[in-house]
Design an enzyme around this catalytic site. Structure first.
Site, short mmCIF file in Angstrom:
data_model
loop_
_atom_site.label_atom_id
_atom_site.label_comp_id
_atom_site.label_asym_id
_atom_site.label_seq_id
_atom_site.Cartn_x
_atom_site.Cartn_y
_atom_site.Cartn_z
N GLY A 60 -3.13 -73.35 -0.48
CA GLY A 60 -2.19 -72.56 0.43
C GLY A 60 -0.66 -73.21 0.04
N GLN A 65 8.63 -74.63 1.06
CA GLN A 65 8.07 -75.52 0.07
C GLN A 65 8.77 -75.00 -1.29
OE1 GLN A 65 3.69 -75.36 1.13
NE2 GLN A 65 3.92 -77.38 0.49
N CYS A 110 -1.04 -81.88 0.18
CA CYS A 110 0.13 -81.05 0.29
C CYS A 110 0.96 -80.88 -1.00
CB CYS A 110 1.01 -81.39 1.33
SG CYS A 110 2.62 -80.29 1.60
N LEU A 111 1.06 -79.71 -1.48
CA LEU A 111 1.92 -79.61 -2.74
C LEU A 111 3.37 -80.10 -2.63
CD1 LEU A 111 0.73 -76.04 -3.92
CD2 LEU A 111 -0.03 -78.43 -4.89
N HIS A 153 -2.27 -75.67 8.26
CA HIS A 153 -1.56 -76.57 7.59
C HIS A 153 0.03 -75.63 7.42
CE1 HIS A 153 -0.99 -79.48 4.28
NE2 HIS A 153 0.15 -78.59 4.08
N GLU A 154 -0.31 -74.73 6.84
CA GLU A 154 0.70 -73.62 6.35
C GLU A 154 1.61 -73.08 7.42
OE1 GLU A 154 1.11 -73.85 3.12
OE2 GLU A 154 -1.18 -74.77 2.80
N HIS A 157 3.87 -75.68 8.36
CA HIS A 157 5.24 -75.71 7.45
C HIS A 157 6.61 -74.54 7.84
CE1 HIS A 157 4.15 -78.48 4.17
NE2 HIS A 157 2.99 -77.50 3.85
NI NI Z 1 1.63 -78.36 2.63
#
Ligand code: NI
Length: 184
Positions: A60, A65, A110-111, A153-154, A157
């Site tokens: 995701g 991000q 997380c990216l 999670h997304e 963000h």
């Molecule tokens: Ni993340």
């Protein structure tokens, strides 16, 4: 296409901002950005493309991000039963959730976070999410398992929340009360 170079660093203040609603119908520019989020997540799971472009695998991604403080997310994941959850959404919103919690036994990554963070992240076990897809269609999703966790999670963000904010700092492996373990 997006690569890791387009990602903001973990300490970038944009990750702590509440992202803005996307005006609908979405502009071509916003559609392009949302499509690029999905493209990244999909490519990151394709071994050859990921290797060539140095893409870290993810399931995701949220617009903040990649330095865009707007409410857009992409999720692309296959559950263990092989069911595919692939959604790119404008203005995703969690409209209801179970009392029961859930946590990934592996913890979360997380990216935007280039270090391992250990600990259980309490989430809701089941959620209902609404949003608008790239074609402008309203979508309503009932989710559980990893998909429910990934969407939470997304969406976090978009509200300036990082997954580790939820981890019990004193005892990261405390099993959340009234929770089920999700094995990925
Ligand atoms: Ni993340």
């Amino acid at each position: 296409m997006l690569t890791m170079d387009d990602f903001v660093k973990e300490d970038d203040p944009i990750l702590r901002k509440v992202a803005l609603e996307v005006p609908l119908p979405a502009s071509d520019e916003d559609k392009r950005i949302l499509a690029s989020l999905m493209e990244y997540v999909q490519n990151s799971q394709l071994h050859d493309i990921a290797a060539i472009y140095g893409l870290r695998a993810g399931i995701g991604l949220a617009a903040p991000q990649v330095n865009v403080s707007k409410r857009m997310i992409a999720v692309h994941l296959k559950e263990k039963d092989d069911q595919l959850y692939s959604y790119a959404l404008f203005n995703p919103k969690l409209i209801s959730h179970s009392v029961e919690k859930a946590y990934l036994t592996t913890g979360e990554g997380c990216l935007s976070v280039n270090r391992p963070v250990s600990g259980y992240v309490p989430r809701y076990a089941r959620i209902t999410v609404v949003g608008t897809d790239l074609e402008g269609k309203s979508v309503q999703l009932r989710l559980k398992g990893t998909a429910a966790i990934c969407f939470q999670h997304e969406i976090d963000h978009l509200n300036g929340i990082m997954f580790y904010d939820h981890i019990n700092q004193d005892d990261p492996y405390t099993v959340p009360e009234n929770s089920i373990a999700v094995v990925r």
